[in-house]
Enzyme design. Structure first.
Site, PDB file in Angstrom:
ATOM      1  N   ASP A 199       0.824  -1.208   0.000  1.00 27.78           N
ATOM      2  CA  ASP A 199       0.000   0.000   0.000  1.00 27.78           C
ATOM      3  C   ASP A 199       0.861   1.263   0.000  1.00 27.78           C
ATOM      4  O   ASP A 199       0.693   2.126   0.843  1.00 27.78           O
ATOM      5  CB  ASP A 199      -0.926  -0.022   1.225  1.00 27.78           C
ATOM      6  CG  ASP A 199      -1.901   1.146   1.222  1.00 27.78           C
ATOM      7  OD1 ASP A 199      -2.449   1.454   0.155  1.00 27.78           O
ATOM      8  OD2 ASP A 199      -2.086   1.763   2.291  1.00 27.78           O
ATOM      9  N   GLU A 440       2.344  -7.948   7.614  1.00 26.85           N
ATOM     10  CA  GLU A 440       1.082  -8.529   7.150  1.00 26.85           C
ATOM     11  C   GLU A 440       1.250  -9.613   6.088  1.00 26.85           C
ATOM     12  O   GLU A 440       0.592  -9.578   5.040  1.00 26.85           O
ATOM     13  CB  GLU A 440       0.144  -7.436   6.640  1.00 26.85           C
ATOM     14  CG  GLU A 440      -0.259  -6.458   7.721  1.00 26.85           C
ATOM     15  CD  GLU A 440      -1.371  -5.501   7.292  1.00 26.85           C
ATOM     16  OE1 GLU A 440      -1.719  -5.480   6.106  1.00 26.85           O
ATOM     17  OE2 GLU A 440      -1.883  -4.775   8.163  1.00 26.85           O
ATOM     18  N   TYR A 494      -7.827  -2.595  12.516  1.00 26.06           N
ATOM     19  CA  TYR A 494      -8.644  -1.533  11.902  1.00 26.06           C
ATOM     20  C   TYR A 494     -10.128  -1.711  12.195  1.00 26.06           C
ATOM     21  O   TYR A 494     -10.962  -1.528  11.312  1.00 26.06           O
ATOM     22  CB  TYR A 494      -8.387  -1.508  10.387  1.00 26.06           C
ATOM     23  CG  TYR A 494      -7.011  -0.948  10.054  1.00 26.06           C
ATOM     24  CD1 TYR A 494      -6.807   0.420   9.941  1.00 26.06           C
ATOM     25  CD2 TYR A 494      -5.917  -1.790   9.891  1.00 26.06           C
ATOM     26  CE1 TYR A 494      -5.559   0.951   9.665  1.00 26.06           C
ATOM     27  CE2 TYR A 494      -4.655  -1.270   9.614  1.00 26.06           C
ATOM     28  CZ  TYR A 494      -4.490   0.095   9.506  1.00 26.06           C
ATOM     29  OH  TYR A 494      -3.248   0.619   9.233  1.00 26.06           O
ATOM     30  N   GLU A 530      -0.226  -0.771  14.109  1.00 29.06           N
ATOM     31  CA  GLU A 530      -1.041   0.101  13.246  1.00 29.06           C
ATOM     32  C   GLU A 530      -2.473   0.148  13.744  1.00 29.06           C
ATOM     33  O   GLU A 530      -3.034  -0.892  14.111  1.00 29.06           O
ATOM     34  CB  GLU A 530      -1.098  -0.425  11.792  1.00 29.06           C
ATOM     35  CG  GLU A 530       0.125  -0.187  10.969  1.00 29.06           C
ATOM     36  CD  GLU A 530      -0.027  -0.684   9.523  1.00 29.06           C
ATOM     37  OE1 GLU A 530      -1.164  -0.753   9.014  1.00 29.06           O
ATOM     38  OE2 GLU A 530       1.011  -1.001   8.922  1.00 29.06           O
TER      39      GLU A 530
HETATM   40  C1  BDP Z   1      -2.115  -2.109   6.575  1.00 27.44           C
HETATM   41  C2  BDP Z   1      -0.768  -2.078   5.900  1.00 27.44           C
HETATM   42  C3  BDP Z   1      -0.320  -0.683   5.502  1.00 27.44           C
HETATM   43  C4  BDP Z   1      -1.489   0.067   4.903  1.00 27.44           C
HETATM   44  C5  BDP Z   1      -2.603   0.141   5.922  1.00 27.44           C
HETATM   45  C6  BDP Z   1      -3.814   0.895   5.418  1.00 27.44           C
HETATM   46  O1  BDP Z   1       0.208  -2.625   6.753  1.00 27.44           O
HETATM   47  O2  BDP Z   1       0.782  -0.774   4.627  1.00 27.44           O
HETATM   48  O3  BDP Z   1      -1.111   1.341   4.474  1.00 27.44           O
HETATM   49  O4  BDP Z   1      -3.029  -1.166   6.198  1.00 27.44           O
HETATM   50  O5  BDP Z   1      -4.631   0.293   4.737  1.00 27.44           O
HETATM   51  O6  BDP Z   1      -2.792  -3.229   6.192  1.00 27.44           O
HETATM   52  O7  BDP Z   1      -3.902   2.072   5.669  1.00 27.44           O
END
Ligand code: BDP
Length: 630
Positions: A199, A440, A494, A530
């Site tokens: 990404d 990931e 997320y 993250e």
């Molecule tokens: C995660 C990835 C990262 C992406 C992020 C996203 O590790 O590289 O930029 O999601 O979707 O899955 O913002």
């Protein structure tokens, strides 16, 4: 089909044909025995836009000045080439691009070894000097170099030609695929696209400095420093590798340690391997733990047969228990960010103003720790982390390992090679406290178990300092088969963004369930590497809607509540995704890139930046343990 093979065949042929042979990869530094010359600047540039992307090889562009092969354009080095011009086909180009420039080598360098070094180029590179092939390197974000004595002339102008190919295949790191469209009603003949499994924008070109430097015939090839602490003393164990000696020859050696002011603080050792004790040592501390004296660096001054190399290092230890992360035996809670090398014009090109701005904004935010997200960052950036006392979770380019054909023996061998290059380059940095081998991957595939067992054990064996090793997962604890090999469980999550979008009320249930599940399964500390929500700066709605600044802060507050519950237990860090907005591939999920930044691409805060600043500065007061006075 024939076209398809041509592009790939070219890449594979070159991948298999050459390799860079070198043991040490010390950063080029001036000294009384070494001179460094910088070859950055505006180079000539030409992309090979031929349908098979191979005319440059058929026509042997390296044999003459690039300008004699066709039209060239000026291209800055270092920088990505993608956003320098207004040419869309160059922005999105896949295949070989060519650079060249002239240079001189001073005649007094004739008695020295002269080295040409490229700080990094994405992704596959071949270099010629005066039409003679010098070296090739597979992979971005890492330096490569070679001696040029046999191919340069000391009395006339020389030419260096660099060909860089950004094609990603199932066995490159990161992996990708080339997809050929065969429906002639929709696409012209030979039409292909590069599909990414990562990404971020596939920036390409010569991304870091190009240096030429000298070292004597017998030289310091590599230095490894491991430090421990005994009472008030710093214990420094070093190993120096010399290069260029005839077998059996014994070179005179002198090794001393200098403090930050250049005072010698140890008596000289005459051994290539030794342990030196520094009484009343000043330890390396993160800036939040010792604001009056962060990032204290010593220098190991090594003299082998007259070749002098000064290697900076810090005295500190890192250790992970089943629920804590300890720096110099004091608990450390990482409150940080992930960060991409990304700027609107230079792309991933090494950039001093951006480097300085980012460290100032890290301090403004109260960040004490960052993740060199999905590839190792530039040396000049990392130097600031060392010197200013920032903790770094250092990551390989192993992102997007998501398909079955990314787990084969060729992929694993290359991945190990990359880990070797990364640890070799960065092993002496006190800022780096952990190695991440991947981000990931499909760690729910059965083959991931053997892959990561092998890769993590190998990476551990590379680092004499014994830093923890891990990979980052987005899988659930009951699906993952590889986290058992990680020293720390690292999770990207997320909730209320990629799942249950808009429903921040589920975070308080879903995140704890996941944390408890991982904890019960592995009994290891956990870092949230993250969590984040895309936000267009300037969009406002109350009550919040997704993509507004209010939603991003509402979202983050739900996560923070959970973090606050677990940070007194086994949560040892939280890293907001992401430090600043960055460019990605064009996609319906992306509005000119990934907008999860707490800062814009211009490094200005969104509402979330202010929220994070408030939180992190209060965490400095509540999670930072007093550092004993030395
Ligand atoms: C995660 C990835 C990262 C992406 C992020 C996203 O590790 O590289 O930029 O999601 O979707 O899955 O913002």
């Amino acid at each position: 089909m024939a076209d398809k093979c041509r592009v790939l065949r070219f890449l594979v042929f070159f991948c298999l044909s050459y390799g860079v042979l070198s043991k040490g990869m010390l950063y080029p530094r001036d000294s009384e025995s070494r001179v460094v010359k910088n070859l950055d600047g505006i180079w000539n540039f030409r992309a090979d836009k031929s349908p098979g992307r191979n005319h440059s090889f058929v026509e042997q562009w390296w044999k003459q000045p690039l300008s004699a092969t066709g039209e060239v354009i000026p291209m800055p080095v270092p920088s990505s080439y993608n956003f320098i011009t207004t040419d869309k086909s160059l922005r999105d180009f896949v295949g070989w691009v060519w650079y060249d420039r002239d240079f001189y080598v001073p005649p007094e360098w004739q008695t020295e070894r002269v080295i040409l070094r490229i700080g990094s180029a994405n992704y596959y590179t071949t270099v010629w000097v005066n039409g003679l092939q010098l070296m090739s390197h597979d992979g971005g974000h890492l330096p490569f170099e070679s001696e040029v004595n046999s191919v340069v002339t000391f009395s006339m102008v020389n030419r260096v030609t660099v060909a860089v190919n950004n094609t990603l295949t199932p066995t490159t790191l990161p992996p990708g695929t080339i997809h050929f469209e065969t429906n002639t009603r929709k696409y012209p003949k030979g039409y292909f696209v590069q599909n990414l499994q990562m990404d971020h924008f596939n920036y390409a070109g010569i991304h870091r400095h190009v240096h030429m430097y000298t070292k004597p015939t017998v030289y310091v090839d590599d230095i490894t420093i491991v430090t421990t602490i005994q009472g008030q003393n710093g214990v420094v164990t070093y190993t120096v590798t010399e290069g260029g000696t005839a077998s059996g020859a014994v070179s005179p050696v002198e090794v001393t340690i200098e403090d930050r002011d250049g005072n010698t603080v140890s008596s000289p050792s005459t051994r290539l391997q030794d342990t030196i004790v520094i009484p009343d040592a000043r330890l390396w501390w993160p800036w939040t733990m010792k604001p009056d004296d962060p990032g204290y660096m010593y220098t190991l001054k090594v003299n082998v047969s007259g070749d002098v190399y000064r290697q900076p290092f810090g005295i500190r230890t890192v250790r992970v228990t089943d629920s804590q992360f300890l720096i110099n035996d004091i608990p450390f809670y990482c409150h940080g960010v992930g960060r991409h090398e990304d700027s609107e014009i230079r792309g991933k090109g090494m950039d001093y103003p951006l480097t300085a701005r980012d460290f100032n904004m890290f301090k403004w935010l109260g960040v004490n720790c960052f993740r060199s997200t999905v590839y190792p960052n530039a040396d000049e950036f990392m130097d600031q982390a060392d010197q200013q006392g920032f903790v770094v979770l250092q990551e390989s380019p192993g992102t997007g390992i998501t398909q079955h054909d990314n787990f084969g023996p060729i992929s694993l061998a290359h991945h190990k090679e990359v880990m070797g290059e990364m640890v070799r380059k960065d092993k002496n940095r006190p800022s780096i406290v952990m190695w991440f081998v991947a981000n990931e991957p499909s760690s729910n595939f059965p083959e991931a178990e053997d892959y990561f067992r092998d890769l993590i054990a190998y990476t551990r064996s590379l680092d004499a300092a014994g830093r923890p090793v891990a990979f980052i997962t987005d899988k659930d604890y009951d699906a993952d088969v590889a986290a058992q090999f990680s020293d720390v469980i690292c999770l990207n999550r997320y909730y209320s963004w990629y799942s249950d979008m808009g429903h921040t009320e589920v975070v308080g249930l879903q995140l704890p369930t996941e944390l408890e599940g991982w904890r019960a399964k592995h009994k290891k500390p956990v870092i949230i590497t993250e969590y984040g929500a895309d936000t267009i700066v300037g969009l406002h709605m109350e009550p919040s809607l997704t993509f507004t600044e209010e939603y991003q802060t509402d979202f983050m507050k739900e996560y923070h509540k959970v973090f606050d519950k677990y940070r007194s237990q086994f949560l040892i860090g939280e890293l907001s995704w992401v430090y600043a907005d960055f460019l990605t591939v064009q996609d319906i999920k992306r509005v000119v890139g990934n907008r999860k930044g707490v800062l814009t691409r211009h490094r200005q805060p969104k509402a979330s930046g202010h929220l994070l600043r408030q939180r992190y500065h209060s965490l400095i007061n509540t999670t930072t343990h007093a550092v004993p006075a030395l």
